[in-house]
Design a protein around this motif. Structure first.
Motif, PDB file in Angstrom:
ATOM      1  N   LEU A  75       1.136   9.354  -5.736  1.00 31.38           N
ATOM      2  CA  LEU A  75       1.516  10.730  -5.422  1.00 31.38           C
ATOM      3  C   LEU A  75       2.605  11.253  -6.341  1.00 31.38           C
TER       4      LEU A  75
ATOM      5  N   MET B 193       0.791   4.048  -2.865  1.00 31.99           N
ATOM      6  CA  MET B 193       0.513   5.457  -2.569  1.00 31.99           C
ATOM      7  C   MET B 193       1.633   6.364  -3.062  1.00 31.99           C
TER       8      MET B 193
ATOM      9  N   ALA C 214       0.827  -1.205   0.000  1.00 36.14           N
ATOM     10  CA  ALA C 214       0.000   0.000   0.000  1.00 36.14           C
ATOM     11  C   ALA C 214       0.861   1.254   0.000  1.00 36.14           C
TER      12      ALA C 214
END
Length: 98
Positions: free
Chosen positions: A24, A20, A16
């Motif tokens: 981003l 992420m 995860a």
């Protein structure tokens, strides 16, 4: 007993975090690389679920293999190797999506 439990907690958390960081780092609204071929058919969701499902099923098999492996002290390195491999399979999913 700690190896499978740590793998079950640490593997998805690391995957995860990698996912992420990849989201981003890129511009929002861009189509993932895995969906480029199916963009005209509007099948990105199916392809995404297929990729994630493949990685989750391999992770599940490896994780269950940790429980099936005997708890002998001599197999500790093998268990740790399988645990690392299971975590790498989960981390490879967001990398493959890009």
């Amino acid at each position: 007993m700690l190896t499978p439990l740590i793998t079950l907690v640490l593997g998805p958390a690391v995957a995860a975090a990698v996912g992420m960081l990849m989201v981003l780092g890129e511009a929002f609204g861009e189509v993932p690389g895995v969906c480029a071929k199916t963009l005209a058919d509007n099948r990105c969701e199916e392809i995404t679920l297929e990729v994630v499902g493949q990685h989750l099923s391999v992770f599940g098999v490896l994780w269950l293999g940790l429980w099936l492996l005997p708890w002998w002290r001599g197999l500790r390195r093998v268990r740790i190797g399988i645990a690392v491999l299971a975590c790498l399979v989960l981390v490879a999913a967001p990398l493959r999506m890009n």
